[in-house]
Scaffold this active site. Structure first.
Site, PDB file in Angstrom:
ATOM      1  N   HIS A 153     -10.137   2.311  -2.574  1.00  0.00           N
ATOM      2  CA  HIS A 153     -10.677   2.392  -3.942  1.00  0.00           C
ATOM      3  C   HIS A 153     -10.298   3.729  -4.602  1.00  0.00           C
ATOM      4  O   HIS A 153     -11.160   4.551  -4.903  1.00  0.00           O
ATOM      5  CB  HIS A 153     -12.210   2.241  -3.849  1.00  0.00           C
ATOM      6  CG  HIS A 153     -12.887   1.831  -5.111  1.00  0.00           C
ATOM      7  ND1 HIS A 153     -12.920   2.627  -6.233  1.00  0.00           N
ATOM      8  CD2 HIS A 153     -13.578   0.726  -5.435  1.00  0.00           C
ATOM      9  CE1 HIS A 153     -13.612   2.020  -7.179  1.00  0.00           C
ATOM     10  NE2 HIS A 153     -14.017   0.869  -6.732  1.00  0.00           N
ATOM     11  N   GLU A 257      -6.489   0.252  -7.058  1.00  0.00           N
ATOM     12  CA  GLU A 257      -6.945   0.041  -5.682  1.00  0.00           C
ATOM     13  C   GLU A 257      -6.064  -0.967  -4.948  1.00  0.00           C
ATOM     14  O   GLU A 257      -6.046  -2.155  -5.277  1.00  0.00           O
ATOM     15  CB  GLU A 257      -8.387  -0.466  -5.730  1.00  0.00           C
ATOM     16  CG  GLU A 257      -9.293   0.421  -6.568  1.00  0.00           C
ATOM     17  CD  GLU A 257     -10.561  -0.284  -7.006  1.00  0.00           C
ATOM     18  OE1 GLU A 257     -11.045  -1.161  -6.258  1.00  0.00           O
ATOM     19  OE2 GLU A 257     -11.059   0.024  -8.098  1.00  0.00           O
TER      20      GLU A 257
HETATM   21  O1  TA6 Z   1     -13.289  -1.226  -8.467  1.00  0.00           O
HETATM   22  C1  TA6 Z   1     -13.895  -2.174  -9.205  1.00  0.00           C
HETATM   23  C2  TA6 Z   1     -15.378  -2.318  -8.862  1.00  0.00           C
HETATM   24  O2  TA6 Z   1     -15.586  -3.447  -8.072  1.00  0.00           O
HETATM   25  C3  TA6 Z   1     -16.134  -2.384 -10.182  1.00  0.00           C
HETATM   26  O3  TA6 Z   1     -16.657  -3.675 -10.394  1.00  0.00           O
HETATM   27  C4  TA6 Z   1     -17.231  -1.325 -10.028  1.00  0.00           C
HETATM   28  O4  TA6 Z   1     -18.393  -1.892  -9.481  1.00  0.00           O
HETATM   29  C5  TA6 Z   1     -16.551  -0.340  -9.089  1.00  0.00           C
HETATM   30  O5  TA6 Z   1     -15.902  -1.181  -8.138  1.00  0.00           O
HETATM   31  C6  TA6 Z   1     -17.461   0.693  -8.475  1.00  0.00           C
HETATM   32  O6  TA6 Z   1     -18.305   0.125  -7.521  1.00  0.00           O
HETATM   33  P1  TA6 Z   1     -19.389   1.098  -6.814  1.00  0.00           P
HETATM   34  O7  TA6 Z   1     -20.136   0.214  -5.847  1.00  0.00           O
HETATM   35  O8  TA6 Z   1     -18.624   2.191  -6.113  1.00  0.00           O
HETATM   36  O9  TA6 Z   1     -20.227   1.660  -7.939  1.00  0.00           O
END
Ligand code: TA6
Length: 290
Positions: A153, A257
């Site tokens: 991520h 990601e």
């Molecule tokens: O990267 C996309 C995602 O799935 C978004 O939907 C958003 O929720 C982000 O990840 C961040 O997630 P987190 O659980 O780290 O706040």
């Protein structure tokens, strides 16, 4: 060494002067600086360095589940666990003139109660001149096959999100997480940002470019074993709704990601899956005539 928050971290350096920092908590890269000392990854000023909260920024490891694509907590639990230094990493070709650390996460009894698969999750972080490479590996040490979804991520630091273009994903299909994961095809010749974007691009090429026009910097993300790519910027409303995200910080970041989401990865007993992500930057000379 210990971070100011008391969390243990490993600092990688290389002769040309770039550096990286990796927390044992979450196995998470939280910093990658180029030889001029410029920070290339986004880390929120409001990031909480307090387990079991995930740290907002750097490169969180989403395993054994990406997002809410399953029954576990959002993005699985690997990023909320304390990893260890892998003292007997199974052999990987050593890359020359790099500074490397090998980390490992083994499930606890508690973890096995929420996800009953015995695994070894390894992560190699290698810092080379102008390059940061992550090699995640998942070994099945159970007696039955299992599947998982996975993402690195990555939060990239940019000067102004409205001046950023993402190239390499045009003409591809994507799930739109903002529209009940409905499937679309990318029509634009590059992804630009003027509102929240939260998409899972499918079967993407090995190379994605993120062009930060203002900083005259291009990130190149190369990946293997991770067929999909998530593009996320929360924009203003969502950023305000996220407690560990500064209201204006969405302007200085974009998540690209490398992931395996559409087709979960299945490994049999004793098999090991391996992925790879290489991040590099191309500086201003890349821009024609400037
Ligand atoms: O990267 C996309 C995602 O799935 C978004 O939907 C958003 O929720 C982000 O990840 C961040 O997630 P987190 O659980 O780290 O706040």
């Amino acid at each position: 060494v210990r971070d100011s928050s008391g969390l243990e971290k490993v600092i990688l350096t290389e002769p040309r002067g770039s550096s990286a920092q990796v927390l044992l908590y979450g196995g998470q890269v939280i910093s990658w600086k180029n030889e001029r000392g410029e920070e290339l990854l986004f880390l929120s000023n409001k990031a909480l360095f307090k387990p079991p909260k995930a740290i907002r920024g750097g490169i969180p490891i989403c395993f054994p589940q990406f997002g809410s694509f399953g029954s576990l907590e959002q993005h699985g639990f690997a990023r909320n666990r304390l990893w260890a230094i892998d003292t007997c990493p199974s052999p990987l070709p050593a890359a020359n003139n790099t500074s490397t650390i090998d980390l490992i996460l083994i499930p606890t009894e508690e973890d096995l109660k929420i996800w009953s698969r015995s695994f070894e999750l390894r992560l190699r972080v290698s810092l080379g001149p102008g390059k940061l490479t992550l090699i995640p590996r998942v070994r099945n040490i159970d007696n039955k096959p299992f599947s998982f979804t996975f993402a690195l991520h990555t939060y990239l630091s940019v000067s102004d999100i409205s001046e950023v273009r993402v190239e390499g994903l045009e003409t591809l299909d994507y799930f739109d997480n903002l529209l009940q994961k409905e499937r679309f095809t990318e029509q634009a010749d590059a992804i630009t940002f003027d509102d929240e974007v939260d998409r899972v691009y499918l079967s993407t090429p090995t190379k994605i470019a993120v062009i930060d026009h203002e900083k005259k910097r291009t990130f190149e993300l190369r990946k293997e074993g991770l067929p999909d790519a998530v593009v996320w910027n929360p924009w203003d409303k969502k950023a305000k709704a996220i407690p560990d995200f500064g209201d204006e910080e969405y302007k200085q970041m974009v998540c690209i990601e490398a992931a395996a989401i559409e087709h979960p990865i299945m490994i049999r007993p004793r098999e090991e899956w391996k992925g790879r992500q290489e991040l590099s930057t191309v500086s201003s000379s890349y821009f024609s005539g400037q």
